[in-house]
Write an enzyme that holds these catalytic residues in place. Structure first.
Site, PDB file in Angstrom:
ATOM      1  N   ASP A  28      -6.120   7.746  -0.951  1.00 11.83           N
ATOM      2  CA  ASP A  28      -6.782   7.892   0.352  1.00 11.83           C
ATOM      3  C   ASP A  28      -5.769   7.898   1.495  1.00 11.83           C
ATOM      4  OD1 ASP A  28      -9.370   8.162  -0.566  1.00 11.83           O
ATOM      5  OD2 ASP A  28      -9.786   6.014  -0.517  1.00 11.83           O
ATOM      6  N   ARG A  29      -6.174   8.525   2.570  1.00 15.63           N
ATOM      7  CA  ARG A  29      -5.438   8.678   3.821  1.00 15.63           C
ATOM      8  C   ARG A  29      -4.252   9.618   3.693  1.00 15.63           C
ATOM      9  NH1 ARG A  29      -7.389   4.853   7.393  1.00 15.63           N
ATOM     10  NH2 ARG A  29      -7.065   6.573   8.839  1.00 15.63           N
ATOM     11  N   HIS A  37      -4.357  -8.118  -3.599  1.00 18.09           N
ATOM     12  CA  HIS A  37      -4.319  -7.042  -2.606  1.00 18.09           C
ATOM     13  C   HIS A  37      -4.729  -7.526  -1.222  1.00 18.09           C
ATOM     14  CE1 HIS A  37      -4.498  -3.126  -0.767  1.00 18.09           C
ATOM     15  NE2 HIS A  37      -5.714  -3.417  -0.321  1.00 18.09           N
ATOM     16  N   ASP A  78       0.833  -1.206   0.000  1.00 20.88           N
ATOM     17  CA  ASP A  78       0.000   0.000   0.000  1.00 20.88           C
ATOM     18  C   ASP A  78       0.871   1.260   0.000  1.00 20.88           C
ATOM     19  OD1 ASP A  78      -1.440  -2.253   0.739  1.00 20.88           O
ATOM     20  OD2 ASP A  78      -2.877  -1.114   1.918  1.00 20.88           O
ATOM     21  N   HIS A 117      -2.615  -4.640   2.131  1.00 23.87           N
ATOM     22  CA  HIS A 117      -3.900  -4.425   2.803  1.00 23.87           C
ATOM     23  C   HIS A 117      -3.811  -4.180   4.296  1.00 23.87           C
ATOM     24  CE1 HIS A 117      -8.186  -4.308   2.914  1.00 23.87           C
ATOM     25  NE2 HIS A 117      -8.377  -5.501   3.454  1.00 23.87           N
ATOM     26  N   ASP A 150      -4.105   0.096  -3.456  1.00 23.18           N
ATOM     27  CA  ASP A 150      -4.253   1.131  -2.423  1.00 23.18           C
ATOM     28  C   ASP A 150      -3.257   2.267  -2.662  1.00 23.18           C
ATOM     29  OD1 ASP A 150      -6.334  -0.169  -1.278  1.00 23.18           O
ATOM     30  OD2 ASP A 150      -5.466  -0.349   0.719  1.00 23.18           O
ATOM     31  N   ASN A 202      -8.578  -2.248  -2.396  1.00 22.03           N
ATOM     32  CA  ASN A 202      -9.925  -1.923  -1.945  1.00 22.03           C
ATOM     33  C   ASN A 202     -10.196  -0.425  -1.963  1.00 22.03           C
ATOM     34  OD1 ASN A 202      -7.992  -2.034   0.379  1.00 22.03           O
ATOM     35  ND2 ASN A 202      -9.741  -1.226   1.496  1.00 22.03           N
ATOM     36  N   HIS A 203      -9.165   0.404  -1.958  1.00 22.28           N
ATOM     37  CA  HIS A 203      -9.378   1.855  -1.993  1.00 22.28           C
ATOM     38  C   HIS A 203      -9.551   2.378  -3.409  1.00 22.28           C
ATOM     39  CE1 HIS A 203      -8.886   3.476   2.146  1.00 22.28           C
ATOM     40  NE2 HIS A 203      -8.387   2.272   2.346  1.00 22.28           N
ATOM     41  N   ARG A 244     -13.541  -5.647   9.098  1.00 22.27           N
ATOM     42  CA  ARG A 244     -13.677  -4.993   7.790  1.00 22.27           C
ATOM     43  C   ARG A 244     -15.134  -4.763   7.412  1.00 22.27           C
ATOM     44  NH1 ARG A 244      -8.607  -3.055   6.309  1.00 22.27           N
ATOM     45  NH2 ARG A 244      -7.043  -4.698   6.558  1.00 22.27           N
ATOM     46  N   HIS A 271      -0.934   4.677  -0.372  1.00 22.20           N
ATOM     47  CA  HIS A 271      -1.855   5.600   0.313  1.00 22.20           C
ATOM     48  C   HIS A 271      -1.438   7.067   0.193  1.00 22.20           C
ATOM     49  CE1 HIS A 271      -4.799   2.891   1.938  1.00 22.20           C
ATOM     50  NE2 HIS A 271      -3.865   2.095   2.426  1.00 22.20           N
TER      51      HIS A 271
END
Length: 562
Positions: free
Chosen positions: A147-148, A230, A116, A321, A144, A176-177, A294, A118
């Site tokens: 985000d964040r 992922h 990830d 993940h 991923d 998943n993002h 989750r 991010h």
């Protein structure tokens, strides 16, 4: 002592965005004008937007022309943005290229695997600079990207540009993002709107994300084949061919194999304690369990991973993940007789959310070692020293915020002794032990006859397996997992301060305890943001009069009985 600041992990989420919008509507005109002046000052310091001609070298009529990667990198590093027309052309080209790829990529080692990211764009550039980028190396990213973090747009634009320049060297999987529900709940949608306005840019990113492949198989010279995804496995996916048959060109639903591949996790073995053989046997027998943390997907155990690997003639599952204190984790499921971990987690965002104080890692498959041709894993770890930690260690602040690199070599296959001889001093090498004969029902990985109850003991820095009762703790298990294969060896430049090296090696018990405590505390505080968000539109579209907090009720629908 100053009180420890409390981190608000809801920043960037849908709830916080609604609060900020309500506050903005109630704010005074003077405050609005003040915020606008700050934004104007920041915009004045940025370089002008990169034009289509500058990005593609003046080949405006040639749609097949690749972007000029050095030009783009310098521009993004300076905080610059792209003209909307240039950005949309880049996204359109990336979408077409990704859509032509299969669900499951067939790759070969040597290869670098990134977890990830991010939105940590500067950290990504540093890691690429130190690892070596394409075309010298083959790069696989597990998803991923957004985000964040604050620079999700820059991360995706740069990775898409690398993919267009080196389509046979750079490979991107979906996380998943990379979905509408997650990027709306977190900050990527707001980031697109802030940087490019209402120009359809966010929708163009989402259409490109819909085309990202779901998995990759990586064939190595001596260690067999690895599967990279992922998240993890699904009870509805029995073979790699099942992944290839999934329709990926859509928004991931909240159930089904597409959701599971992006959201599932392995059972957490780092904190398990067993009092007797019956408890251990019961834990081993778990195949799939509900993933309540989750809100979707599954927790998969040893008796789901091992049959899946054997059925598909795979060595291990590589996934991202999950944030890890050391940037990686090797999942043995308490079967330390396996010469290769069944699952490997890689996480490549150092000091995640600015609070986790975790290392990042890049996994090098089939990494060559001096005087040895043994196939190996090499976890290249990266640590970011923030100002607070630097002050506690008495280190000058000018080194804080920089990424520092270490290495952990882990061998696989039958060449453990040759690997140890290559990387360890003679006095630290592993004592001779009888070879482990393979079991008849397994072609790979080779294993010894399993002991029904295992305990882990340190013997001259190496692992010995004896009968007893399992009593495992997290940091002890992390060290043991590494020393199962070969003793971890980290290499640092000679000018690194000893205190900084201690962050990697964790030679100080106090430092190790503090870093672990900060990581566990941040992860616990951030637990609410690990769940899959369910927006109001999603619930209405499914005709469910269910509150978003009642997510397990949604997950229980249309699932196989376990």
């Amino acid at each position: 002592a100053e009180p420890t600041p409390v981190t608000d992990f809801t920043f960037g989420t849908l709830r916080r965005r609604q609060q900020r919008q309500a506050a903005a509507r109630a704010s005074a005109t003077a405050a609005e004008a003040g915020r606008a002046s700050v934004a104007d000052a920041a915009a004045a310091q940025r370089p002008p937007p990169l034009t289509e001609a500058a990005l593609f070298g003046g080949c405006g009529g040639d749609e097949s022309a690749p972007p000029l990667l050095p030009v783009l990198q310098r521009h993004l590093e300076a905080g610059g943005r792209l003209e909307v027309r240039a950005l949309h052309r880049l996204l359109r080209r990336a979408k077409e290229l990704l859509a032509a790829e299969p669900n499951v990529l067939a790759l070969g080692a040597p290869l670098l695997v990134f977890g990830d990211i991010h939105g940590q764009f500067k950290d990504l550039l540093i890691m690429l600079e130190k690892e070596g980028t394409a075309p010298e190396n083959q790069l696989l990213f597990l998803g991923d990207y957004v985000d964040r973090g604050e620079c999700g747009v820059e991360v995706v634009v740069f990775l898409f540009a690398m993919k267009l320049c080196f389509p046979s060297k750079v490979w991107l999987l979906r996380g998943n993002h990379e979905s509408r529900v997650t990027t709306t709940h977190f900050n990527f949608r707001d980031e697109c709107k802030c940087k490019y306005g209402k120009t359809g840019t966010y929708k163009a990113f989402m259409h490109a994300f819909d085309c990202l492949p779901l998995a990759a198989t990586v064939a190595t010279l001596h260690a067999g084949k690895f599967l990279c995804v992922h998240g993890g496995l699904s009870p509805e996916v029995n073979t790699v061919a099942d992944i290839a048959a999934i329709n990926r060109f859509m928004e991931p639903p909240n159930h089904g194999p597409l959701c599971d591949l992006l959201w599932s996790d392995p059972l957490d073995e780092s904190t398990q304690v067993f009092d007797n053989q019956e408890q251990l046997d019961k834990w081993w027998a778990v195949t799939y369990a509900r993933n309540t943390s989750r809100g979707c997907g599954f927790l998969f155990g040893h008796d789901s991973v091992r049959p899946f690997l054997l059925r598909n003639k795979l060595t291990s599952l590589i996934r991202g993940h999950e944030a890890q204190p050391d940037g990686y984790f090797v999942h043995q499921f308490f079967h330390m007789e396996y010469r290769t971990p069944l699952v490997i987690t890689v996480f490549s965002a150092p000091n995640y959310c600015g609070t986790y104080h975790n290392l990042a890692a890049v996994l090098a498959l089939q990494a060559p070692l001096a005087a040895s041709d043994v196939t190996a894993f090499a976890f290249h770890t990266y640590g970011k020293l923030d100002s607070a930690m630097a002050r506690e260690l008495g280190i000058e602040d000018d080194i804080s915020g920089t990424l520092l690199r270490g290495e952990v070599y882990v061998s696989v296959g039958a060449g453990v002794d040759a690997m140890a001889a290559a990387v360890l001093p003679p006095q630290a090498q592993k004592p001779e032990q009888p070879a482990c004969p393979p079991r008849k029902d397994m072609s790979w990985p080779p294993v010894a006859k399993p002991s029904r109850v295992l305990t882990r003991q340190r013997s001259s820095g190496y692992l010995s397996i004896t009968k007893g009762i399992v009593n495992n703790r997290k940091q002890e298990y992390l060290r043991i997992c590494s020393s199962k294969f070969t003793k971890p060896v980290r290499h640092f430049p000679s000018d690194f301060p000893p205190e900084v090296i201690g962050i990697f090696n964790k030679t100080s018990d106090e430092l190790q305890k503090k870093a672990t405590s900060m990581f566990i505390g941040a992860k616990e505080a951030d637990k609410m943001n690990e769940r899959r968000p369910f927006g109001k539109k999603t619930l209405l579209a499914r005709g469910c009069a269910v509150l978003a907090t009642n997510q397990p009720a949604l997950n229980a629908q249309k699932r196989p009985s376990l």
